[in-house]
Motif scaffolding. Sequence first.
Motif, PDB file in Angstrom:
ATOM      1  N   SER A   1       3.009   8.862  -5.080  1.00  0.00           N
ATOM      2  CA  SER A   1       2.379   8.226  -3.921  1.00  0.00           C
ATOM      3  C   SER A   1       0.876   8.475  -3.857  1.00  0.00           C
ATOM      4  CB  SER A   1       3.034   8.721  -2.624  1.00  0.00           C
ATOM      5  OG  SER A   1       2.627  10.038  -2.297  1.00  0.00           O
ATOM      6  N   PHE A  10       7.199   5.746   0.531  1.00  0.00           N
ATOM      7  CA  PHE A  10       6.832   7.116   0.185  1.00  0.00           C
ATOM      8  C   PHE A  10       7.055   8.068   1.361  1.00  0.00           C
ATOM      9  CE2 PHE A  10       3.886   4.909  -2.945  1.00  0.00           C
ATOM     10  CZ  PHE A  10       4.698   5.174  -4.037  1.00  0.00           C
ATOM     11  N   GLU A  41       4.940  -0.104   0.983  1.00  0.00           N
ATOM     12  CA  GLU A  41       4.845   0.904  -0.071  1.00  0.00           C
ATOM     13  C   GLU A  41       4.641   2.297   0.532  1.00  0.00           C
ATOM     14  OE1 GLU A  41       2.676   1.074  -4.413  1.00  0.00           O
ATOM     15  OE2 GLU A  41       1.416   0.591  -2.690  1.00  0.00           O
TER      16      GLU A  41
END
Length: 309
Positions: free
Chosen positions: A88, A285, A281
């Motif tokens: 990440s 994470f 996204e």
Amino acid sequence: RMLSHNMTWISYPSHSLDSSIKIEDLIASQNVISRFMHCYIAFFVPTGLIAGIFILTIFIKNLQHNLKKLDTFLFYFTISNIVMILFSFTVITRPGYLMATYLGCGVLSFFFNVSYFNSQYLLILMLLAFLLNRFPSSTAVMTKAIQRPLLCVGFVLACAFCISLVVVSLLGTDNYHKVTNCQLDPLFALPEYEIIKFSFGFGIPLFFQIFCFILFFVKEAQPEAPTLKKNVQTYLAVLTITITMFACRLFYNIMILSRTTLKIHKSIGTPKNELMMNIAEIVLFSESCISLIFILSLHKPYQAGILKI
């Protein structure tokens, strides 16, 4: 023939020369992405990594004791989530993107996908272990397999590795030496990339998870079912992780499929599409961090371990 599809036309709206994209929308979108990124890096990453380190430390300290199979699965699940958190760090460049060659981006995507699939399949393994621990199976093969946790983890990792190879092969082979904007799920991937990732990384695992929960509730409703009091904390830990992973990955996979639709229609989308994909996204994470916190706070051996530390 699939690998020869040309995806060089695609670009991020923020890097496009399309005059129809308003500068105001682009600036507003980038500000939001930047704030999400800073919030994630400042709060979620340190908390998730600290929780992960505590879990690994407590597990290693308890190795001399008779550990349950679920503890072993949670150990490898923790490692998989820590790897996800390390990947990440690629979002630090937001609202920009990493610059890498097509080949380098493909390699990065491969290892990310191994961790992505691995954590999803390990969760199914944990659900099966918990189910078989409460209600032993009459199938000898299934019982013997669960009794050997390292073998099960190895099988799961092998499956994640093979599926990641298939998925990454759909990035194509054109322009592998050229530099591009790189995301862990590359924008230049063929539409089939997102479809297969959705199928094997969310759709099929979700079916098995629902099946495990239905089977659990059916058996729990039977009069001869053993009491759940001793295992209630373990049950809550696994249930909470499952719900967290489902919620975060549902949003992420919806955005993945949305991006596929744009590709099929030969559209680069709008700044809003790019914004939502970036948020998805970061949410993905964040799920790795939150899951580690839940394991540490809800699973009884780790609660006791924290008090000792």
